[in-house]
Scaffold this motif. Structure first.
Motif, PDB file in Angstrom:
ATOM      1  N   ALA A 166     -65.926 -58.785   3.791  1.00 30.05           N
ATOM      2  CA  ALA A 166     -65.575 -60.099   4.322  1.00 30.05           C
ATOM      3  C   ALA A 166     -64.447 -60.775   3.555  1.00 30.05           C
ATOM      4  N   HIS A 167     -64.346 -60.498   2.267  1.00 30.46           N
ATOM      5  CA  HIS A 167     -63.314 -61.153   1.470  1.00 30.46           C
ATOM      6  C   HIS A 167     -62.994 -60.332   0.231  1.00 30.46           C
ATOM      7  N   GLY A 168     -61.900 -60.658  -0.385  1.00 30.20           N
ATOM      8  CA  GLY A 168     -61.514 -59.978  -1.609  1.00 30.20           C
ATOM      9  C   GLY A 168     -62.170 -60.616  -2.818  1.00 30.20           C
ATOM     10  N   GLY A 169     -61.661 -60.290  -3.981  1.00 30.73           N
ATOM     11  CA  GLY A 169     -62.240 -60.824  -5.203  1.00 30.73           C
ATOM     12  C   GLY A 169     -61.162 -61.120  -6.223  1.00 30.73           C
ATOM     13  N   HIS A 170     -61.546 -61.872  -7.238  1.00 31.55           N
ATOM     14  CA  HIS A 170     -60.626 -62.253  -8.313  1.00 31.55           C
ATOM     15  C   HIS A 170     -61.349 -62.120  -9.648  1.00 31.55           C
ATOM     16  N   ASN A 171     -60.608 -61.834 -10.656  1.00 33.61           N
ATOM     17  CA  ASN A 171     -61.177 -61.724 -11.997  1.00 33.61           C
ATOM     18  C   ASN A 171     -60.160 -62.182 -13.025  1.00 33.61           C
ATOM     19  N   VAL A 172     -60.651 -62.824 -14.061  1.00 39.34           N
ATOM     20  CA  VAL A 172     -59.788 -63.319 -15.137  1.00 39.34           C
ATOM     21  C   VAL A 172     -60.305 -62.788 -16.466  1.00 39.34           C
ATOM     22  N   THR A 173     -59.418 -62.213 -17.247  1.00 40.48           N
ATOM     23  CA  THR A 173     -59.760 -61.739 -18.587  1.00 40.48           C
ATOM     24  C   THR A 173     -58.889 -62.468 -19.598  1.00 40.48           C
ATOM     25  N   ASN A 174     -59.510 -63.211 -20.497  1.00 39.69           N
ATOM     26  CA  ASN A 174     -58.782 -63.924 -21.551  1.00 39.69           C
ATOM     27  C   ASN A 174     -58.906 -63.175 -22.873  1.00 39.69           C
ATOM     28  N   ARG A 175     -57.848 -63.200 -23.657  1.00 37.10           N
ATOM     29  CA  ARG A 175     -57.881 -62.544 -24.962  1.00 37.10           C
ATOM     30  C   ARG A 175     -57.111 -63.368 -25.993  1.00 37.10           C
ATOM     31  N   GLY A 223     -73.400 -75.536  -5.760  1.00 39.29           N
ATOM     32  CA  GLY A 223     -73.185 -74.092  -5.742  1.00 39.29           C
ATOM     33  C   GLY A 223     -73.371 -73.384  -7.055  1.00 39.29           C
ATOM     34  N   PHE A 224     -73.625 -74.109  -8.148  1.00 40.01           N
ATOM     35  CA  PHE A 224     -73.879 -73.455  -9.428  1.00 40.01           C
ATOM     36  C   PHE A 224     -75.307 -72.912  -9.450  1.00 40.01           C
ATOM     37  N   PHE A 225     -75.494 -71.849 -10.215  1.00 40.83           N
ATOM     38  CA  PHE A 225     -76.820 -71.290 -10.405  1.00 40.83           C
ATOM     39  C   PHE A 225     -77.548 -72.105 -11.470  1.00 40.83           C
ATOM     40  N   ASP A 226     -78.539 -71.538 -12.084  1.00 38.29           N
ATOM     41  CA  ASP A 226     -79.303 -72.212 -13.133  1.00 38.29           C
ATOM     42  C   ASP A 226     -78.377 -72.665 -14.254  1.00 38.29           C
ATOM     43  N   VAL A 227     -78.281 -73.957 -14.528  1.00 38.77           N
ATOM     44  CA  VAL A 227     -77.366 -74.467 -15.553  1.00 38.77           C
ATOM     45  C   VAL A 227     -77.723 -73.940 -16.935  1.00 38.77           C
ATOM     46  N   ASN A 228     -78.967 -73.523 -17.127  1.00 36.35           N
ATOM     47  CA  ASN A 228     -79.375 -72.973 -18.424  1.00 36.35           C
ATOM     48  C   ASN A 228     -78.730 -71.614 -18.694  1.00 36.35           C
ATOM     49  N   GLU A 249     -65.988 -65.328 -10.754  1.00 41.89           N
ATOM     50  CA  GLU A 249     -66.760 -65.467  -9.523  1.00 41.89           C
ATOM     51  C   GLU A 249     -68.142 -64.838  -9.664  1.00 41.89           C
ATOM     52  N   TYR A 250     -69.135 -65.541  -9.182  1.00 39.08           N
ATOM     53  CA  TYR A 250     -70.539 -65.116  -9.198  1.00 39.08           C
ATOM     54  C   TYR A 250     -71.172 -65.143 -10.597  1.00 39.08           C
ATOM     55  N   GLU A 251     -70.420 -65.467 -11.619  1.00 37.06           N
ATOM     56  CA  GLU A 251     -70.967 -65.436 -12.975  1.00 37.06           C
ATOM     57  C   GLU A 251     -71.914 -66.612 -13.218  1.00 37.06           C
ATOM     58  N   VAL A 252     -71.497 -67.797 -12.827  1.00 43.43           N
ATOM     59  CA  VAL A 252     -72.355 -68.974 -13.001  1.00 43.43           C
ATOM     60  C   VAL A 252     -72.504 -69.773 -11.715  1.00 43.43           C
ATOM     61  N   ALA A 253     -71.788 -69.356 -10.656  1.00 45.61           N
ATOM     62  CA  ALA A 253     -71.817 -70.115  -9.410  1.00 45.61           C
ATOM     63  C   ALA A 253     -71.529 -69.202  -8.230  1.00 45.61           C
ATOM     64  N   ALA A 254     -71.789 -69.703  -7.035  1.00 44.88           N
ATOM     65  CA  ALA A 254     -71.563 -68.948  -5.814  1.00 44.88           C
ATOM     66  C   ALA A 254     -70.075 -68.664  -5.603  1.00 44.88           C
ATOM     67  N   TYR A 255     -69.783 -67.680  -4.760  1.00 41.23           N
ATOM     68  CA  TYR A 255     -68.401 -67.274  -4.506  1.00 41.23           C
ATOM     69  C   TYR A 255     -67.538 -68.452  -4.053  1.00 41.23           C
ATOM     70  N   ALA A 256     -68.108 -69.328  -3.234  1.00 40.09           N
ATOM     71  CA  ALA A 256     -67.345 -70.458  -2.704  1.00 40.09           C
ATOM     72  C   ALA A 256     -66.826 -71.372  -3.807  1.00 40.09           C
TER      73      ALA A 256
END
Length: 284
Positions: A166-175, A223-228, A249-256
């Motif tokens: 249905a859709h693509g994805g995005h990812n960010v890596t910081n160093r 849209g965030f998951f468990d804040v803990n 995306e999907y790490e702490v909240a929904a894709y939207a």
């Protein structure tokens, strides 16, 4: 698809680098590092058997990498860190040019293998070759230098990818790298012991402010998951004003909700930073 794992390993998502304001307490501006940069690009597209009706893919690479003319050993160490973060650890022993070429070849080879398996499956089962089956796959990878002073080198790797669905994805890596050692700076190098709970609280507080909410519990209504579960994840960069975390995306909240970028001024975390650590010159 197996080749999707290759995409994710090199993954990086289009993002706007978060900016934030907070003045350094020092009077002298941090000295610029003796590191310059070069770049290369790759732009390739391919359809199985060169037939446009067959599965097709595209690959765009825009890679910026460090050059240290006065110290080849340091140049090698820094380039290895950049290559490992941008492509994958498996390519880190190659030169930037060879790493990019090998990565592109591997991407196309894996796509071709999976594409031909898909064609064979369709033919064996007499399936209809519709758009949902014969998808277009794409991968775009780039990086940006965000800080190059005071012995620190920060960069962000961004990936945007699509591999059907249905859709693509995005990812960010910081160093963040220490140019004296050529090694990656991690949370354990800059924060005091037992910092995680306090830093998690600060992260949540900053996110609440970003979304103009009243309290942490309100995050779950947008849209965030468990804040803990919003805790330090090691995915950060630094500059002269503070530290910035990325939750993908999907790490702490929904894709939207998308990726969540959390800039934190040094004034809010000085009490949990090592006063003699790698950030001492810019944080205190």
């Amino acid at each position: 698809m197996k080749y999707l794992s290759l995409l994710l390993k090199g993954a990086v998502a289009c993002c706007v680098i978060a900016s934030f304001t907070c003045c350094n307490s020092g009077s002298k501006p941090p000295a610029k590092n003796n590191v310059s940069f070069d770049s290369l690009s790759v732009d390739k597209s391919y359809h199985i058997d060169n037939i446009e009706a067959n599965p097709g893919c595209s690959l765009q690479i825009k890679f910026v990498y460090p050059v240290v003319l006065e110290n080849k050993e340091m140049q090698t160490a820094l380039q290895q860190q950049f290559i490992a973060s941008f492509f994958d650890d498996a390519y880190s022993q190659l030169s930037p040019q060879d790493a990019a070429a090998q990565y592109a070849d591997d991407y196309l080879r894996n796509f071709e293998k999976e594409g031909k398996e898909l064609i064979a499956e369709i033919e064996n089962h007499d399936m209809h070759q519709d758009e949902e089956v014969f998808y277009e796959s794409s991968l775009s990878v780039s990086n940006d230098i965000v800080y190059n002073r005071s012995g620190l080198l920060s960069f962000v790797v961004n990936t945007s990818y699509y591999a059907g669905g249905a859709h693509g994805g995005h990812n960010v890596t910081n160093r963040v790298l220490d140019i004296k050692t050529g090694q990656r700076i991690q949370e354990k190098d800059i924060f005091v012991d037992k910092y995680r709970d306090e830093l998690a609280r600060i992260l949540v507080d900053e996110i609440v402010k970003m979304y103009n909410l009243k309290e942490a519990a309100d995050l779950e209504t947008i849209g965030f998951f468990d804040v803990n579960e919003i805790v330090p994840n090691g995915n950060f960069y630094v500059n002269e004003t503070g530290i910035a975390y990325t939750f993908n995306e999907y790490e702490v909240a929904a894709y939207a909700v998308g990726a969540v970028f959390v800039p934190i001024p040094y004034e809010k975390i000085r009490h949990i930073l090592f006063r003699e650590g790698p950030l001492a010159n810019i944080a205190f």
